[in-house]
Each structure stands twice: as structure tokens, then as C-alpha cells.
Design a protein around this motif. Structure first.
Motif, short mmCIF file in Angstrom:
data_model
loop_
_atom_site.label_atom_id
_atom_site.label_comp_id
_atom_site.label_asym_id
_atom_site.label_seq_id
_atom_site.Cartn_x
_atom_site.Cartn_y
_atom_site.Cartn_z
N HIS A 1 -12.38 6.19 7.32
CA HIS A 1 -13.57 5.56 8.49
C HIS A 1 -12.75 5.97 9.52
N ASP A 2 -11.39 6.81 9.41
CA ASP A 2 -10.74 6.76 10.46
C ASP A 2 -10.43 8.10 10.78
N VAL A 3 -11.58 8.67 11.06
CA VAL A 3 -11.56 10.45 11.38
C VAL A 3 -10.87 10.84 12.27
N ASP A 4 -10.86 9.87 13.46
CA ASP A 4 -10.24 10.57 14.65
C ASP A 4 -8.74 10.84 14.46
N THR A 5 -8.09 9.83 13.86
CA THR A 5 -6.68 9.93 13.48
C THR A 5 -6.12 10.92 12.55
N VAL A 6 -6.98 11.41 11.70
CA VAL A 6 -6.69 12.45 10.70
C VAL A 6 -7.24 13.89 11.10
N SER A 7 -7.98 13.74 12.03
CA SER A 7 -8.91 15.03 12.39
C SER A 7 -7.91 16.41 12.73
N PRO B 1 -6.70 4.74 2.10
CA PRO B 1 -5.21 4.57 1.83
C PRO B 1 -4.54 3.59 3.01
N THR B 2 -5.15 3.79 4.20
CA THR B 2 -4.54 3.35 5.37
C THR B 2 -4.93 1.88 5.92
N VAL B 3 -6.01 1.47 5.19
CA VAL B 3 -6.16 0.00 5.46
C VAL B 3 -5.34 -0.97 5.53
N GLY B 4 -4.94 -1.64 6.23
CA GLY B 4 -3.69 -2.47 6.44
C GLY B 4 -2.49 -1.84 6.67
N ILE B 5 -2.36 -0.53 7.10
CA ILE B 5 -1.05 -0.04 7.62
C ILE B 5 -1.09 0.04 9.14
N ASP B 6 0.09 -0.49 9.65
CA ASP B 6 0.04 -0.26 11.12
C ASP B 6 0.00 0.97 11.82
N HIS B 7 -0.45 1.03 13.00
CA HIS B 7 -1.00 2.41 13.58
C HIS B 7 0.21 3.41 13.50
N GLU B 8 1.51 2.92 13.80
CA GLU B 8 2.78 3.92 13.97
C GLU B 8 2.65 4.35 12.51
N HIS B 9 2.73 3.79 11.53
CA HIS B 9 2.70 4.23 10.14
C HIS B 9 1.50 5.23 9.82
N VAL B 10 0.48 4.77 10.25
CA VAL B 10 -0.77 5.60 9.91
C VAL B 10 -0.41 7.05 10.12
N GLN B 11 -0.14 7.23 11.45
CA GLN B 11 0.15 8.29 11.85
C GLN B 11 1.16 9.20 11.00
N SER B 12 2.31 8.55 10.78
CA SER B 12 3.49 9.29 10.01
C SER B 12 2.93 9.47 8.53
N PHE B 13 1.93 8.65 8.11
CA PHE B 13 1.37 8.64 6.50
C PHE B 13 0.84 9.90 6.78
N TYR B 14 -0.26 10.18 7.77
CA TYR B 14 -0.95 11.45 7.86
C TYR B 14 -0.38 12.43 7.98
N GLN C 1 0.85 -1.06 0.03
CA GLN C 1 0.02 -0.04 0.07
C GLN C 1 0.87 1.31 -0.12
N ARG C 2 1.81 1.05 0.67
CA ARG C 2 2.80 2.21 0.84
C ARG C 2 3.51 2.45 -0.43
N VAL C 3 3.82 1.50 -1.15
CA VAL C 3 4.38 1.55 -2.43
C VAL C 3 3.51 2.12 -3.43
N PHE C 4 2.23 1.92 -3.44
CA PHE C 4 1.28 2.53 -4.37
C PHE C 4 0.98 3.98 -4.01
N ILE C 5 1.21 4.36 -2.76
CA ILE C 5 1.08 5.75 -2.54
C ILE C 5 2.21 6.70 -3.00
N ALA C 6 3.42 5.91 -2.99
CA ALA C 6 4.57 6.53 -3.75
C ALA C 6 4.29 6.64 -5.16
#
Ligand SMILES: Nc1ncnc2c1ncn2[C@@H]1O[C@H](COP(=O)(O)OP(=O)(O)OP(=O)(O)O)[C@@H](O)[C@H]1O
Ligand SMILES: [Mg+2]
Lengths: 288, 258
Positions: B201-207, B169-182, B149-154
Motif C-alpha cells: 500500500h506503500d507505492v510512494d516509498t518503493v516507486s 512485507p514492510t508492515v510493522g517495520i520502521d521507516h528507516e528499515h523500510v527504505q533500506s529494505f526496498y 518480519q525481517r527474519v522471515f524475509i531472510a
């Protein structure tokens, strides 16, 4: 062998076209296999047969067709078939593979009719089915050369588009690639390669030359470029070895080439297994 | 020259055969917006994105991209895309991570041309931004789902799009990488003014990163600033979606706790 090659034009024709086909068939085959279109090659080769059988039949009654190389009508049939497959695939969006049996049976049906009308198999027809070392004319060789130039130009021009389209069609479309056109051109080029390969490997075995070397190369390749390189190496090896064996044993080259490809595939599969187990053992050893 | 909106939909409706999926959608996205599209499963989020990307044609209504009718829009490389199912590809495909990301440059490079000389630098940069540069020479099929998934983002980033469209885009990405991705998205948004449309579906993390919210369920129930979204009552959300959608106040709660 070398001496025979120098002395006999038919052998030069066979080897020259063989070497060219050994390049272009696996080259295109890589795209065909990764796009899961292997069966399309089969469908198209049977359509080509219908064109050739038609031409052989017509040559009995019309002087024009008696002079015409049957390959031409074969090419026309193959290209028409490729365009029809594309149309059908779009018509049956959710059952794209349905286009293959439809076109394949049409090809076999027409072939059967023309072959019967022409009063059964001539030796000519046999060579179209399984290939021939002796039947390749200078004119056939020229047709193969022209087709090879078209195929290689096409691949050079569209390499990156074809890669993206094969890997991820939706993304290709989203980036505005004219997917429909590239795809149609690809099918037409595939039809041309099939028509070109037929003289050497024969209609029934064309698709093997496009898929078997790729099957072997996919086991080894890490990258797409490697997949192409290995496929071409295996394809050339199969064609050259196959032709030499066919010449000495006087058998149809379609058979020897395909059996050689299968042996190459087996060597790769078994070789890889052995190599993997050696690597595993070594790694296990170093841990202990 | 400069269009008022990067993306503008006017009264767009869409149906698959019989089922109406989208009804009278009007939506404007300005340059620099970071829009989160929210909605339950089947609410038409992916369909909406595909219409913007030109993968589906609206049944009625029109789509303008950078001030041009979608039909006539030629600069598709300005819009990057990470699809919802991008890691559902044929995993046996013989291609390296490098080759996959490089293919994101296809449209930018143009028909009949070779990739530019600096392609490998661009690919490396794009991979660095998702922390995948070490995997450049690996086969794509050998990576884990989240790594793919991260490769596809690249791949979406490599062509330096003006607007980036991401479908969960963050489905299947672990929590640590989700934060740094956002955080990376926020960086692209703030420093390079890349417009972002993110289905999640992850409004909290990206708010903290987003600027706008759109609530979709067949039609757009709300589109506006994040702060206005926070004022929406739970009853309204309930009425639009049939059940509650997690709201952004979670971050406030978190701030209090800290
Ligand atoms: N190819 C299709 N053919 C017919 N109906 C479809 C097709 N794709 C989607 N639909 C329908 O359209 C509606 C919207 O689908 P869409 O994929 O846009 O939803 P979504 O909001 O992205 O959902 P999710 O959160 O599950 O990704 C669904 O009801 C679905 O059944
Ligand atoms: Mg979706």
C-alpha cells in the motif's frame, strides 16, 4: 534393585521398554505440543483402548485372539484412528479440533461396549489402563523396540520437514513440501508411540508422558534442539524414577511416572521463577 | 529451455464458496521484473499470490511457472515467499532465529537429506542482508514484530530464489528499515536479476525501485510499466477502486522540492 533387575526377566522388560518410551514419547511429544495437537494423543489412546478391549473380548470366544497379543489390535485401532482424525480434520477445515472429540468418544464408546461384553474389568485390563511393572512380556518389549526403530527413522528422515511444518504450515506448503503426507505419517507414528507406551504408563496417562516433559522443557529451551534435548532428559528421569518407585511400593507405574513428571515440571517452573528474580536483583544491583 | 515468463496466469478466476474474488486474471511476469501489485483491502491481492504459490487452486484458468504447469512444477524453492501474516505465528515456539532461517533451505536440500555444510554461512548471509545477524542465537519469540518480519524475509532469501513474492512485507517495520529494505530488494533485482512481486500500500516509498505496476480489484485493471501507470487519470483509478489510490507522482514532487 540391581539384583532384582538381574534376576527377574519381567523387570528387565519393564525397564528396557520404559527407557525406550522415555526417549520416544517426549521426542514426538515436542512436535505434538508445538503443533497444538496435545489432545490428539488422548483421543488416540482411547481408540487404542478400544482395540485392546476388543481383543480381550474376542479372546474369550476365539482361540486365535487368545494367542494374539492384544497390543496388536490396539496398534491397528490406533493407526486407524489416526488416519480417521486426519480425514475428519480435512473435512472440518475450520473446526479441525472437532475431529478429536469425535474420535475420542468413538474410542471410549467401543471400549465401554467391549469391556461390558467381556464381563467387566479383568486385572489385565487394569494394567492396560494404568500401566504395570510386571505385565510387560518379552514380546511386548520386542514390539516396543520395533516401534522405536520406526519412530527414530521417521524423525531422522523428516526432521527438517517436521520442523518447518510445525513452525509455519503455509510456508511449508508454499515451498512444495508434501505436507499432507508428512502429516499423515506423523499421525501414524504418533499412534505407534501411544500403543508402545501403553504397557508401561497405561492408556489413560500416555498423553501425559508426551506432553509434561515438553511443558517443562519449553520453559527452559531457547532453541528447538534444546527443547528436544530437555524433554527427553525429563522424560527419562520421570520414567526411571517412576518405575523404581512403582516397583518398591507396588503401585501402578502410570501413576508414579506421571506424578514424577509433574514434580519435575513444578521444580522447573519454580526454579525458573527464582532464577529470574535473582537475575533481576543482580541487574538492579549493578545499576545502583 | 528458458521460458518466456517466470510467471504466467491465463484467465484465472477464483472463488471462496460463493464469493468471487478473482475474475479472468491474465498476467505475465518476466525474469527481472519488479512488479508492485496495488489494490484496496479485499481486492484479492493475497489470494492472487496464494494462487501463484500453489496454496490455492484456481476455480478456472491456468497458472504457468517457469514455463511449466503449476501442478507439475517441481522447483518450488525457486519461488520465495513472505506472507502477509508471517509474524502471526505461535510466539512461544521454541526456535532460534538461526533455526527459522535455516528452515528456508528445506526444499532446496531435498527430502531425507541433512542441511548442507554451508547452511550456516548461507543463513548468516541472509540475516546480514536484513541486518539481523546479531540476533542469530535469540529465540524468535523474543523479537519485536518488525524484527520477526525481517527474519522471515531472510528465510525467503536463504534459498536464493529466482523469484520472490512478498505480501506487504514492510508492515510493522520502521521507516528507516523500510527504505533500506526496498534498497535491498532493488539490489537483488538489479544485481542478481531476481524477479520480484510485491504487494504494497506503500507505492510512494518503493516507486523508484519498481519496474511494473498491476492494479487489482477482482480483475486486473492495469498492468504495465511504471511510467504508463503514471499517465493514468485519477478518474480511472477512482472508477477501479471506488476511491483514489496514492499515485507515484509524489516522487516527482519530492524531486522538485529537493
Ligand atoms: N479463507 C477465506 N474464506 C472466504 N473468503 C475469503 C477467505 N480469504 C479471503 N476471503 C475473501 O476474499 C477477498 C480477497 O481477500 P484477500 O485476502 O485476497 O484480499 P487482499 O487484497 O489481500 O486484502 P488486504 O489488503 O486486506 O490484505 C476478500 O473479500 C475476503 O473476504
Ligand atoms: Mg492481503
Amino acid at each position: 534393585m540391581i539384583e532384582a533387575l538381574i534376576n527377574y526377566e519381567f523387570l528387565q522388560n519393564a525397564f528396557a521398554s520404559g527407557i525406550i518410551i522415555g526417549l520416544i514419547a517426549p521426542l514426538l511429544g515436542v512436535f505434538i505440543v508445538v503443533r497444538r495437537l496435545s489432545l490428539i494423543a488422548d483421543a488416540l489412546s482411547h481408540v487404542t483402548l478400544a482395540g485392546i478391549a476388543g481383543s480381550l473380548f474376542l479372546s474369550q470366544s476365539y482361540a486365535f485372539f487368545a494367542l494374539l497379543n492384544p497390543l496388536y489390535l490396539g496398534i491397528v485401532a490406533a493407526v486407524t484412528g489416526s488416519v480417521l482424525i486426519e480425514r475428519l480434520r480435512r473435512l472440518y477445515k475450520h473446526y479441525e479440533e472437532l475431529a478429536i472429540p469425535i474420535i475420542m468418544s468413538a474410542g471410549i464408546g467401543f471400549s465401554a461396549i467391549f469391556i461390558s461384553l467381556a464381563n467387566g474389568f479383568s486385572s489385565d485390563l487394569f494394567s492396560y489402563l494404568f500401566g504395570s511393572v510386571s505385565a510387560v512380556s518379552r514380546q511386548d518389549l520386542w514390539i516396543v523396540i520395533v516401534i522405536a526403530i520406526i519412530v527414530i527413522t521417521f524423525l531422522l528422515l523428516f526432521f527438517k520437514e517436521l520442523f518447518l511444518l510445525s513452525f509455519d504450515e503455509e510456508y511449508a506448503k508454499a515451498s512444495g513440501l508434501p505436507a499432507k503426507w508428512v502429516h499423515l505419517l506423523f499421525m501414524i507414528v504418533t499412534a505407534l508411540v501411544i500403543a508402545a507406551s501403553m504397557r508401561i504408563v497405561g492408556i489413560l496417562l500416555v498423553s501425559s508422558l508426551m506432553t509434561l516433559p515438553v511443558a517443562a522443557s519449553m520453559r527452559l529451551a531457547k532453541s528447538f534442539k534444546q527443547a528436544i534435548l530437555y524433554a527427553v532428559v525429563f522424560g527419562e528421569a520421570a520414567v526411571i524414577l517412576g518405575l523404581v518407585i512403582a516397583f518398591y511400593l507396588n503401585i501402578a507405574p502410570g501413576g508414579t511416572i506421571v506424578v514424577t513428571s509433574i514434580i519435575i515440571l513444578l521444580i522447573v517452573l519454580i526454579g525458573k521463577k527464582i532464577w529470574l528474580s535473582i537475575v533481576m536483583k543482580n541487574e538492579g544491583g549493578s545499576v545502583v | 529451455m528458458n521460458a518466456p515468463y517466470d510467471i504466467e496466469l491465463n484467465n484465472v478466476s477464483f472463488q471462496y464458496d460463493q464469493t468471487i474474488v478473482l475474475k479472468n486474471i491474465s498476467l505475465q511476469v518476466k525474469q527481472g521484473d519488479f512488479l508492485a501489485v496495488l489494490g484496496p483491502n479485499g481486492s484479492g491481492k493475497s489470494t492472487l499470490l496464494k494462487i501463484i504459490l500453489g496454496l490455492l487452486k484456481p476455480t478456472s484458468g491456468d497458472v504457468q511457472l517457469f514455463g511449466e504447469k503449476s501442478r507439475d512444477f517441481k522447483n518450488r524453492e525457486w519461488i520465495g515467499y513472505v506472507s502477509q501474516k508471517s509474524n502471526a505465528f505461535n510466539t512461544g515456539f521454541p526456535a532460534t532465529v538461526f533455526e527459522v532461517v535455516e528452515s528456508g533451505l528445506v526444499k532446496k536440500t531435498g527430502l531425507f537429506k541433512k542441511y548442507p555444510k554451508d547452511a550456516s554461512i548461507r543463513v548468516e548471509k541472509a540475516l546480514q542482508s536484513v541486518g539481523m545477524e546479531k540476533f542469530m542465537k535469540q529465540s524468535i519469540g523474543e523479537l519485536s514484530g518488525g524484527q520477526q518480519q525481517r527474519v522471515f524475509i531472510a528465510r525467503a532469501l536463504v534459498a536464493e530464489p529466482k523469484c520472490l513474492i512478498l505480501d506487504e512485507p514492510t508492515v510493522g517495520i520502521d521507516h528507516e528499515h523500510v527504505q533500506s529494505f526496498y534498497n535491498m530488494l532493488a539490489h537483488l533485482n538489479r544485481e542478481q536479476h531476481i524477479t520480484l512481486i510485491l504487494v504494497t500500500h506503500d507505492v510512494d516509498t518503493v516507486s523508484n525501485q519498481i519496474s511494473h505496476v498491476a492494479c487489482l480489484n477482482q480483475t486486473i485493471h492495469f498492468h504495465g510499466f511504471k511510467n504508463d501507470f503514471n499517465q493514468i487519470s485519477d478518474e480511472d483509478l477512482q472508477a477501479w477502486y471506488g476511491h483514489s489510490v496514492r499515485k507515484i507522482h509524489h516522487t516527482k514532487v519530492r524531486e522538485h522540492n529537493d
